[in-house]
Motif scaffolding. Structure first.
Motif, PDB file in Angstrom:
ATOM      1  N   SER A  77      42.235  34.462  29.059  1.00  0.00           N
ATOM      2  CA  SER A  77      42.826  34.635  30.389  1.00  0.00           C
ATOM      3  C   SER A  77      43.310  36.067  30.615  1.00  0.00           C
ATOM      4  O   SER A  77      43.316  36.552  31.752  1.00  0.00           O
ATOM      5  CB  SER A  77      43.977  33.649  30.587  1.00  0.00           C
ATOM      6  N   THR A  78      43.718  36.755  29.539  1.00  0.00           N
ATOM      7  CA  THR A  78      44.129  38.156  29.658  1.00  0.00           C
ATOM      8  C   THR A  78      42.976  39.019  30.140  1.00  0.00           C
ATOM      9  O   THR A  78      43.124  39.852  31.044  1.00  0.00           O
ATOM     10  CB  THR A  78      44.655  38.679  28.313  1.00  0.00           C
ATOM     11  N   VAL A  79      41.804  38.823  29.558  1.00  0.00           N
ATOM     12  CA  VAL A  79      40.631  39.626  29.922  1.00  0.00           C
ATOM     13  C   VAL A  79      40.208  39.341  31.362  1.00  0.00           C
ATOM     14  O   VAL A  79      39.851  40.260  32.113  1.00  0.00           O
ATOM     15  CB  VAL A  79      39.464  39.352  28.952  1.00  0.00           C
ATOM     16  N   PHE A  80      40.254  38.079  31.772  1.00  0.00           N
ATOM     17  CA  PHE A  80      39.809  37.709  33.115  1.00  0.00           C
ATOM     18  C   PHE A  80      40.585  38.439  34.207  1.00  0.00           C
ATOM     19  O   PHE A  80      40.059  38.696  35.277  1.00  0.00           O
ATOM     20  CB  PHE A  80      39.950  36.199  33.315  1.00  0.00           C
ATOM     21  N   MET A  81      41.836  38.786  33.944  1.00  0.00           N
ATOM     22  CA  MET A  81      42.656  39.451  34.950  1.00  0.00           C
ATOM     23  C   MET A  81      42.112  40.844  35.280  1.00  0.00           C
ATOM     24  O   MET A  81      42.332  41.357  36.382  1.00  0.00           O
ATOM     25  CB  MET A  81      44.095  39.563  34.442  1.00  0.00           C
ATOM     26  N   PHE A  82      41.376  41.440  34.342  1.00  0.00           N
ATOM     27  CA  PHE A  82      40.924  42.827  34.522  1.00  0.00           C
ATOM     28  C   PHE A  82      39.410  42.957  34.654  1.00  0.00           C
ATOM     29  O   PHE A  82      38.906  44.036  34.908  1.00  0.00           O
ATOM     30  CB  PHE A  82      41.438  43.685  33.358  1.00  0.00           C
ATOM     31  N   PHE A  83      38.706  41.851  34.471  1.00  0.00           N
ATOM     32  CA  PHE A  83      37.266  41.834  34.718  1.00  0.00           C
ATOM     33  C   PHE A  83      37.063  41.312  36.139  1.00  0.00           C
ATOM     34  O   PHE A  83      37.029  40.116  36.385  1.00  0.00           O
ATOM     35  CB  PHE A  83      36.561  40.931  33.704  1.00  0.00           C
ATOM     36  N   VAL A  84      36.945  42.238  37.082  1.00  0.00           N
ATOM     37  CA  VAL A  84      36.896  41.884  38.509  1.00  0.00           C
ATOM     38  C   VAL A  84      35.557  42.351  39.078  1.00  0.00           C
ATOM     39  O   VAL A  84      35.421  43.507  39.493  1.00  0.00           O
ATOM     40  CB  VAL A  84      38.069  42.515  39.283  1.00  0.00           C
ATOM     41  N   PRO A  85      34.540  41.471  39.112  1.00  0.00           N
ATOM     42  CA  PRO A  85      33.188  41.884  39.508  1.00  0.00           C
ATOM     43  C   PRO A  85      32.922  41.845  41.010  1.00  0.00           C
ATOM     44  O   PRO A  85      31.783  42.072  41.426  1.00  0.00           O
ATOM     45  CB  PRO A  85      32.308  40.860  38.786  1.00  0.00           C
ATOM     46  N   PHE A  86      33.943  41.529  41.834  1.00  0.00           N
ATOM     47  CA  PHE A  86      33.706  41.352  43.266  1.00  0.00           C
ATOM     48  C   PHE A  86      34.554  42.305  44.099  1.00  0.00           C
ATOM     49  O   PHE A  86      35.463  42.958  43.604  1.00  0.00           O
ATOM     50  CB  PHE A  86      34.027  39.901  43.674  1.00  0.00           C
ATOM     51  N   GLU A  87      34.233  42.337  45.406  1.00  0.00           N
ATOM     52  CA  GLU A  87      35.012  43.100  46.364  1.00  0.00           C
ATOM     53  C   GLU A  87      35.380  42.187  47.535  1.00  0.00           C
ATOM     54  O   GLU A  87      34.860  41.081  47.665  1.00  0.00           O
ATOM     55  CB  GLU A  87      34.214  44.309  46.875  1.00  0.00           C
ATOM     56  N   GLY A  88      36.279  42.675  48.388  1.00  0.00           N
ATOM     57  CA  GLY A  88      36.639  41.934  49.581  1.00  0.00           C
ATOM     58  C   GLY A  88      37.357  40.633  49.285  1.00  0.00           C
ATOM     59  O   GLY A  88      38.184  40.530  48.375  1.00  0.00           O
ATOM     60  N   VAL A  89      37.013  39.593  50.069  1.00  0.00           N
ATOM     61  CA  VAL A  89      37.650  38.287  49.927  1.00  0.00           C
ATOM     62  C   VAL A  89      37.372  37.694  48.549  1.00  0.00           C
ATOM     63  O   VAL A  89      38.247  37.075  47.939  1.00  0.00           O
ATOM     64  CB  VAL A  89      37.172  37.327  51.032  1.00  0.00           C
ATOM     65  N   ALA A  90      36.139  37.890  48.053  1.00  0.00           N
ATOM     66  CA  ALA A  90      35.767  37.356  46.740  1.00  0.00           C
ATOM     67  C   ALA A  90      36.662  37.932  45.642  1.00  0.00           C
ATOM     68  O   ALA A  90      37.001  37.239  44.676  1.00  0.00           O
ATOM     69  CB  ALA A  90      34.305  37.646  46.446  1.00  0.00           C
ATOM     70  N   LYS A  91      37.061  39.194  45.783  1.00  0.00           N
ATOM     71  CA  LYS A  91      37.946  39.811  44.793  1.00  0.00           C
ATOM     72  C   LYS A  91      39.315  39.125  44.795  1.00  0.00           C
ATOM     73  O   LYS A  91      39.886  38.859  43.723  1.00  0.00           O
ATOM     74  CB  LYS A  91      38.107  41.303  45.081  1.00  0.00           C
ATOM     75  N   MET A  92      39.824  38.815  45.976  1.00  0.00           N
ATOM     76  CA  MET A  92      41.117  38.143  46.060  1.00  0.00           C
ATOM     77  C   MET A  92      41.053  36.736  45.467  1.00  0.00           C
ATOM     78  O   MET A  92      41.989  36.297  44.789  1.00  0.00           O
ATOM     79  CB  MET A  92      41.582  38.104  47.519  1.00  0.00           C
ATOM     80  N   VAL A  93      39.938  36.038  45.708  1.00  0.00           N
ATOM     81  CA  VAL A  93      39.761  34.700  45.134  1.00  0.00           C
ATOM     82  C   VAL A  93      39.723  34.780  43.616  1.00  0.00           C
ATOM     83  O   VAL A  93      40.351  33.988  42.907  1.00  0.00           O
ATOM     84  CB  VAL A  93      38.475  34.043  45.674  1.00  0.00           C
ATOM     85  N   TRP A  94      38.975  35.761  43.094  1.00  0.00           N
ATOM     86  CA  TRP A  94      38.879  35.941  41.643  1.00  0.00           C
ATOM     87  C   TRP A  94      40.248  36.220  41.033  1.00  0.00           C
ATOM     88  O   TRP A  94      40.619  35.628  40.013  1.00  0.00           O
ATOM     89  CB  TRP A  94      37.909  37.085  41.333  1.00  0.00           C
ATOM     90  N   ILE A  95      41.008  37.114  41.661  1.00  0.00           N
ATOM     91  CA  ILE A  95      42.332  37.467  41.153  1.00  0.00           C
ATOM     92  C   ILE A  95      43.257  36.249  41.190  1.00  0.00           C
ATOM     93  O   ILE A  95      44.034  36.009  40.251  1.00  0.00           O
ATOM     94  CB  ILE A  95      42.938  38.629  41.967  1.00  0.00           C
ATOM     95  N   ALA A  96      43.158  35.450  42.251  1.00  0.00           N
ATOM     96  CA  ALA A  96      43.997  34.256  42.355  1.00  0.00           C
ATOM     97  C   ALA A  96      43.703  33.283  41.211  1.00  0.00           C
ATOM     98  O   ALA A  96      44.623  32.716  40.606  1.00  0.00           O
ATOM     99  CB  ALA A  96      43.776  33.572  43.700  1.00  0.00           C
ATOM    100  N   ILE A  97      42.404  33.093  40.894  1.00  0.00           N
ATOM    101  CA  ILE A  97      42.020  32.188  39.805  1.00  0.00           C
ATOM    102  C   ILE A  97      42.466  32.755  38.458  1.00  0.00           C
ATOM    103  O   ILE A  97      43.065  32.053  37.632  1.00  0.00           O
ATOM    104  CB  ILE A  97      40.502  31.954  39.812  1.00  0.00           C
ATOM    105  N   ALA A  98      42.171  34.043  38.220  1.00  0.00           N
ATOM    106  CA  ALA A  98      42.519  34.668  36.942  1.00  0.00           C
ATOM    107  C   ALA A  98      44.036  34.687  36.727  1.00  0.00           C
ATOM    108  O   ALA A  98      44.529  34.434  35.625  1.00  0.00           O
ATOM    109  CB  ALA A  98      41.958  36.094  36.897  1.00  0.00           C
ATOM    110  N   TYR A  99      44.762  34.969  37.795  1.00  0.00           N
ATOM    111  CA  TYR A  99      46.221  35.021  37.726  1.00  0.00           C
ATOM    112  C   TYR A  99      46.794  33.677  37.287  1.00  0.00           C
ATOM    113  O   TYR A  99      47.679  33.593  36.429  1.00  0.00           O
ATOM    114  CB  TYR A  99      46.762  35.415  39.098  1.00  0.00           C
TER     115      TYR A  99
END
Length: 495
Positions: free
Chosen positions: A113-135
């Motif tokens: 889960s630590t790594v997922f917070m900093f592996f962000v392969p998207f931009e825009g809305v998808a980036k926010m969704v990814w960050i919400a899940i990883a967080y």
């Protein structure tokens, strides 16, 4: 029968059996189980407490309203997760104990889960969704599993109050160590190397994740739950089948702690202490960037050096305090020493706040404030463990699972809630995310600077005063030796 045999063979295997063989706590157990293990396990959290908000706002440049909403919503999931994990721990019955199996699981969940917070392969809305899940994978899954189990270990390791104080101190030393790393070492790495390069952030956190996996595994191997063994021996004697439903229900646990004023006092103290500290830690980078006069180091943008210096000034008294906190607590009692510490902390906070943006009085005040916080910081787990024994004596129920899940909820929810509050404050006072750091204190308005100063210094100072007032009524230690002797006699007769 085959299931039981398989379970025993797994927990007694060469890679999963406990290396703590003796009935007393030994030096290797203290070193790996309560110092090195928790340090590695909580390292990412210490970095996140100091730098995650900065990473979100200044590296990923996420919308402040999104961050506020995410952190507040995640708090609900975090609290629920901690309560669930606490009950799962209470109902875990195996050769390894009830908390240690979850520590072992954390070696995997924490690092991934630590790594997922900093592996962000998207931009825009998808980036926010990814960050919400990883967080939420980190804060609502991995962290509750580890922190609830880790906190429970002190309470179930031994009934020796002096040794318990030592274990609690070592656990909290590791916690202060990761906070020092997050506020003193990592900011230097950010300001001079990582900067706003997301790939470099990912590389740095990959290293942290690997260290976490290794040290948490060592913690699992070098710990033992002696009180769990003692209690389960009594249960097994009462029920030859070893009925696993013998664990107290959540309702029974809630009833037991709800009637105990000492439990409410120590939880209130911890809530004030932890949440005010989260506000302070979350705003520290901003204070050093936009309030402190960094020309002390020759340039207005030397905020990383200023933060490291303030962290060092706070860490040194905390480190020195371990030499006298335990002896003083053993002689005068935890309550008295912690009250005295809160008084010193309030005096230091006043000095720091009056110092404004001048680095010398702020540094002196922060050093005194951290020195004053040392007793409660080192002893809070031991005081909680004492309360758990006190509740067991009065109700004949162990409430480790519930108490430590609430303890963990307070700790893990502190960062998202307080960061959400601070994000809201920044938004309300017109914080400029694109401000030129080379302009230093001139880059933000006076209103923004005042809000940051209050968040960094004054909130915790007021909380310390309230903690000291609450502790006046904390008197568990008075009859604890007699209560613990009676508890031991109960379990021995049952077995």
């Amino acid at each position: 029968m085959s299931s039981t045999t398989a379970s025993k063979s797994f927990w007694d295997g060469p890679l999963t059996s406990s290396l703590a063989k003796k009935d007393r706590v030994t030096t290797p157990e203290m070193l790996f189980g309560y110092l090195i293990g928790p340090f590695g396990g909580l390292l990412a959290s210490g970095i996140f407490t100091s730098q995650l908000q900065n990473y979100f706002t200044d590296v990923l440049q996420l919308d402040l309203s999104f961050l506020t909403g995410l952190q507040l919503f995640s708090t609900i999931l975090i609290v629920i997760a901690n309560l669930v994990v606490g009950q799962l721990i209470e109902r875990t019955h195996c050769l390894a104990g009830k908390a240690r199996p979850w520590v072992l699981l954390s070696a995997l969940t924490f690092s991934v889960s630590t790594v997922f917070m900093f592996f962000v392969p998207f931009e825009g809305v998808a980036k926010m969704v990814w960050i919400a899940i990883a967080y939420n994978l980190y804060y609502a899954v991995a962290y509750p599993i580890y922190n609830t189990a880790n906190s429970t270990l002190v309470a179930v390791s031994t009934r020796d109050t002096e040794k318990r104080g030592t274990l609690a101190s070592l656990t909290n030393i590791s916690g202060f160590g990761v906070m020092g790393t997050g506020t003193m070492i990592f900011p230097m790495l950010v300001s001079f190397a990582l900067k706003q390069d997301q790939n470099l952030w990912l590389l740095a956190m990959l290293v942290v994740a690997l260290l976490t996996a290794l040290t948490v595994y060592l913690q699992y191997r070098f710990t033992r739950e002696r009180i769990t063994e003692e209690v389960l021996a009594g249960v097994a004697a009462d029920d030859e089948k070893g009925d696993k439903s013998a664990a107290p229900s959540l309702g029974d646990q809630l009833s037991a702690v709800a009637r105990e004023s000492q439990w409410w006092i120590i939880m209130g103290v911890y809530l004030l202490y932890q949440w005010s500290g989260a506000i302070k830690n979350g705003s520290m980078t901003y204070f050093c960037k936009w309030v402190l006069d960094n020309t002390f180091f020759g340039t207005a943008d030397a905020w990383g050096a200023s933060q490291s210096m303030l962290s060092l000034l706070g860490a040194l008294p905390m480190a020195a305090a371990i030499l006298f906190v335990i002896p003083l607590c053993n002689k005068f009692g935890k309550q008295r020493v912690c009250i005295a510490g809160m008084v010193v902390g309030v005096v230091g906070g006043i000095i720091a706040y009056v110092g404004g943006g001048s680095i010398v009085p702020v540094g002196v005040g922060i050093a005194l404030k951290c020195l004053g916080s040392a007793p409660i910081g080192y002893m809070i787990l031991a005081m909680l463990a004492d309360v758990i024994d006190h509740v067991e004596f009065k109700s004949n129920l162990r409430t480790d699972g519930l108490t430590m899940s609430i303890y963990s909820s307070i700790m893990v929810a502190a960062t998202p809630i307080c960061n959400a509050i601070f994000s809201g404050i920044l938004s309300a006072v017109g914080y400029d995310q694109a401000a030129d750091i080379t302009l230093g204190t001139m880059a933000q308005t006076a209103l923004t600077q005042n809000a940051i100063s209050i968040s960094y210094i004054l909130v915790e100072t007021i909380a310390f005063a309230l903690c000291g007032a609450l502790l006046v009524s904390f008197n568990v230690e008075k009859n604890l030796p007699e209560e613990q002797a009676a508890l031991k006699e109960r379990h021995e007769k049952a077995a």
